[in-house]
Motif scaffolding. Structure first.
Motif, PDB file in Angstrom:
ATOM      1  N   ALA A 148       0.825  -1.210   0.000  1.00 44.31           N
ATOM      2  CA  ALA A 148       0.000   0.000   0.000  1.00 44.31           C
ATOM      3  C   ALA A 148       0.860   1.261   0.000  1.00 44.31           C
ATOM      4  O   ALA A 148       0.536   2.241  -0.672  1.00 44.31           O
ATOM      5  N   LEU A 149       1.983   1.225   0.739  1.00 43.91           N
ATOM      6  CA  LEU A 149       2.892   2.376   0.779  1.00 43.91           C
ATOM      7  C   LEU A 149       3.485   2.662  -0.591  1.00 43.91           C
ATOM      8  O   LEU A 149       3.544   3.788  -1.042  1.00 43.91           O
ATOM      9  N   ARG A 150       3.955   1.629  -1.240  1.00 42.78           N
ATOM     10  CA  ARG A 150       4.692   1.786  -2.488  1.00 42.78           C
ATOM     11  C   ARG A 150       3.792   1.816  -3.719  1.00 42.78           C
ATOM     12  O   ARG A 150       4.159   2.377  -4.731  1.00 42.78           O
ATOM     13  N   GLY A 151       2.611   1.203  -3.599  1.00 42.35           N
ATOM     14  CA  GLY A 151       1.778   1.041  -4.781  1.00 42.35           C
ATOM     15  C   GLY A 151       0.708   2.086  -4.987  1.00 42.35           C
ATOM     16  O   GLY A 151       0.035   2.072  -5.998  1.00 42.35           O
ATOM     17  N   GLY A 152       0.511   2.991  -4.036  1.00 39.52           N
ATOM     18  CA  GLY A 152      -0.544   3.983  -4.178  1.00 39.52           C
ATOM     19  C   GLY A 152      -1.903   3.333  -4.389  1.00 39.52           C
ATOM     20  O   GLY A 152      -2.641   3.705  -5.278  1.00 39.52           O
ATOM     21  N   TRP A 153      -2.220   2.356  -3.567  1.00 41.41           N
ATOM     22  CA  TRP A 153      -3.435   1.565  -3.745  1.00 41.41           C
ATOM     23  C   TRP A 153      -4.696   2.407  -3.641  1.00 41.41           C
ATOM     24  O   TRP A 153      -4.873   3.180  -2.702  1.00 41.41           O
ATOM     25  N   SER A 154      -5.591   2.207  -4.584  1.00 38.71           N
ATOM     26  CA  SER A 154      -6.917   2.839  -4.522  1.00 38.71           C
ATOM     27  C   SER A 154      -7.733   2.125  -3.456  1.00 38.71           C
ATOM     28  O   SER A 154      -7.390   1.029  -3.010  1.00 38.71           O
ATOM     29  N   LEU A 155      -8.851   2.723  -3.090  1.00 38.66           N
ATOM     30  CA  LEU A 155      -9.740   2.122  -2.105  1.00 38.66           C
ATOM     31  C   LEU A 155     -10.256   0.768  -2.596  1.00 38.66           C
ATOM     32  O   LEU A 155     -10.328  -0.193  -1.830  1.00 38.66           O
ATOM     33  N   SER A 156     -10.580   0.659  -3.880  1.00 36.18           N
ATOM     34  CA  SER A 156     -11.085  -0.620  -4.397  1.00 36.18           C
ATOM     35  C   SER A 156     -10.001  -1.690  -4.388  1.00 36.18           C
ATOM     36  O   SER A 156     -10.289  -2.857  -4.089  1.00 36.18           O
ATOM     37  N   LEU A 157      -8.756  -1.323  -4.683  1.00 36.06           N
ATOM     38  CA  LEU A 157      -7.670  -2.300  -4.622  1.00 36.06           C
ATOM     39  C   LEU A 157      -7.408  -2.723  -3.184  1.00 36.06           C
ATOM     40  O   LEU A 157      -7.172  -3.900  -2.902  1.00 36.06           O
ATOM     41  N   GLN A 158      -7.473  -1.769  -2.249  1.00 36.22           N
ATOM     42  CA  GLN A 158      -7.318  -2.118  -0.836  1.00 36.22           C
ATOM     43  C   GLN A 158      -8.377  -3.138  -0.434  1.00 36.22           C
ATOM     44  O   GLN A 158      -8.072  -4.169   0.171  1.00 36.22           O
ATOM     45  N   LYS A 159      -9.614  -2.850  -0.796  1.00 37.42           N
ATOM     46  CA  LYS A 159     -10.730  -3.709  -0.406  1.00 37.42           C
ATOM     47  C   LYS A 159     -10.598  -5.105  -1.006  1.00 37.42           C
ATOM     48  O   LYS A 159     -10.759  -6.106  -0.299  1.00 37.42           O
ATOM     49  N   SER A 160     -10.295  -5.197  -2.287  1.00 33.38           N
ATOM     50  CA  SER A 160     -10.202  -6.516  -2.922  1.00 33.38           C
ATOM     51  C   SER A 160      -9.000  -7.306  -2.409  1.00 33.38           C
ATOM     52  O   SER A 160      -9.106  -8.520  -2.180  1.00 33.38           O
ATOM     53  N   THR A 161      -7.886  -6.640  -2.188  1.00 30.07           N
ATOM     54  CA  THR A 161      -6.702  -7.332  -1.669  1.00 30.07           C
ATOM     55  C   THR A 161      -6.950  -7.840  -0.254  1.00 30.07           C
ATOM     56  O   THR A 161      -6.614  -8.980   0.083  1.00 30.07           O
ATOM     57  N   LEU A 162      -7.548  -7.006   0.577  1.00 29.94           N
ATOM     58  CA  LEU A 162      -7.856  -7.428   1.946  1.00 29.94           C
ATOM     59  C   LEU A 162      -8.841  -8.594   1.955  1.00 29.94           C
ATOM     60  O   LEU A 162      -8.699  -9.518   2.754  1.00 29.94           O
ATOM     61  N   GLU A 163      -9.809  -8.589   1.070  1.00 30.23           N
ATOM     62  CA  GLU A 163     -10.770  -9.688   1.039  1.00 30.23           C
ATOM     63  C   GLU A 163     -10.094 -11.006   0.672  1.00 30.23           C
ATOM     64  O   GLU A 163     -10.422 -12.060   1.218  1.00 30.23           O
ATOM     65  N   ILE A 164      -9.127 -10.956  -0.230  1.00 28.25           N
ATOM     66  CA  ILE A 164      -8.368 -12.167  -0.585  1.00 28.25           C
ATOM     67  C   ILE A 164      -7.629 -12.689   0.645  1.00 28.25           C
ATOM     68  O   ILE A 164      -7.662 -13.880   0.957  1.00 28.25           O
TER      69      ILE A 164
END
Length: 179
Positions: A148-164
């Motif tokens: 998240a620090l390095r990738g500039g994750w969007s809210l949707s990417l955060q949500k989908s990654t966390l769900e995995i």
């Protein structure tokens, strides 16, 4: 004898400003800039933190203590902690990159103990598989926050990654809350 109130306020202001300045500019930021933005003389910074490394270590200790306090709150959950930390990491850079050699082992150990407690609570509630240990959870937290620090994750990417990740932590066949 306790420190003077103005000294305590100065130290807190220095840490607040330094955390922001180093998060924005990285290691290139100067203590002179921190002093100017905190409204204190450079000597005041050096009285509290003799070296830049001391200042960075204090920022990390303060950050970890704040996180540990949030995580130890009665309503804290393991999945909530993951979500909060990833969102926080995605929102700003961290002094973590500046840490090699800094003395923060005790603060990290305290943070790890709080995560371990949340893990045990989640396992007792049947939310996390019993064979998952604190080392695995800490590795996942670090990896996700670094991404998240390095990738500039969007809210949707955060949500989908966390769900995995959450799906992988849950017992097989468990029902996902809210679905």
């Amino acid at each position: 004898m306790s420190p003077r109130a103005d000294a305590v306020r100065n130290r807190a202001k220095i840490l607040e400003v330094a955390a922001r300045v180093f998060a924005e500019q990285g290691a290139a930021a100067s203590t002179e800039q921190v002093a100017a933005e905190a409204g204190v003389a450079i000597g005041t910074i050096f009285r509290h933190f003799p070296t830049k490394a001391d200042l960075l270590a204090a920022i990390m200790k303060d950050t970890l203590a704040g996180l540990a306090a949030r995580l130890a709150a009665p309503g804290a959950t393991l999945f909530g902690v993951f979500t909060d930390l990833v969102a926080s990491a995605a929102a700003r850079r961290s002094v973590i990159d500046l840490l090699p050699g800094l003395e923060v082992a005790e603060s990290i150990a305290q943070f790890r103990a709080v995560v371990a407690s949340l893990l045990v609570r989640a396992q007792k509630a049947g939310e996390v598989r019993a064979e998952i240990g604190t080392d695995e959870v800490m590795a996942l937290l670090v990896a996700l926050c670094q991404g998240a620090l390095r990738g500039g994750w969007s809210l949707s990417l955060q949500k989908s990654t966390l769900e995995i990740v959450f799906t992988g932590l849950r017992p097989v066949g468990s029902v996902v809350p809210g679905s």
